[in-house]
Design a protein around this motif. Structure first.
Motif: not given
Length: 94
Positions: A28-29, A34-35, A51-52, A57-58
């Protein structure tokens, strides 16, 4: 599959569960974080940090905010993306 994030990563990336091992995962970010995940491929003797991209929204707020800052010799970087990269590095590096 949804209860085990590792299985989702293996399935999505087409990784071989027998030779590639998930060693770190932040699915989760959050703000400037970042995720991401780290896999170790024993057969190839490689560690890969993944890195996804923008999904939450984040992530959008990170993408939109920030300005260009000096980066290395004559280079420039997006301030929030650079900070996000530093956050990921500090969470995966020994």
């Amino acid at each position: 599959l949804l209860e085990n994030p590792a299985l989702i990563i293996y399935d999505h990336a087409g990784l071989d569960v027998g030779t590639v091992h998930l060693v770190h995962s932040r699915p989760r970010a959050s703000w400037l974080s970042p995720a991401h995940y780290v896999v170790h491929d024993a057969e190839r003797r490689e560690a890969v940090v993944v890195v996804r991209g923008t999904l939450s929204l984040e992530d959008v707020v990170t993408d939109l905010g920030g300005e260009a800052v000096k980066f290395f010799v004559g280079g420039r970087a997006h301030q929030n993306i650079l900070q996000s990269a530093c956050t990921v590095l500090s969470s995966v590096a020994p």
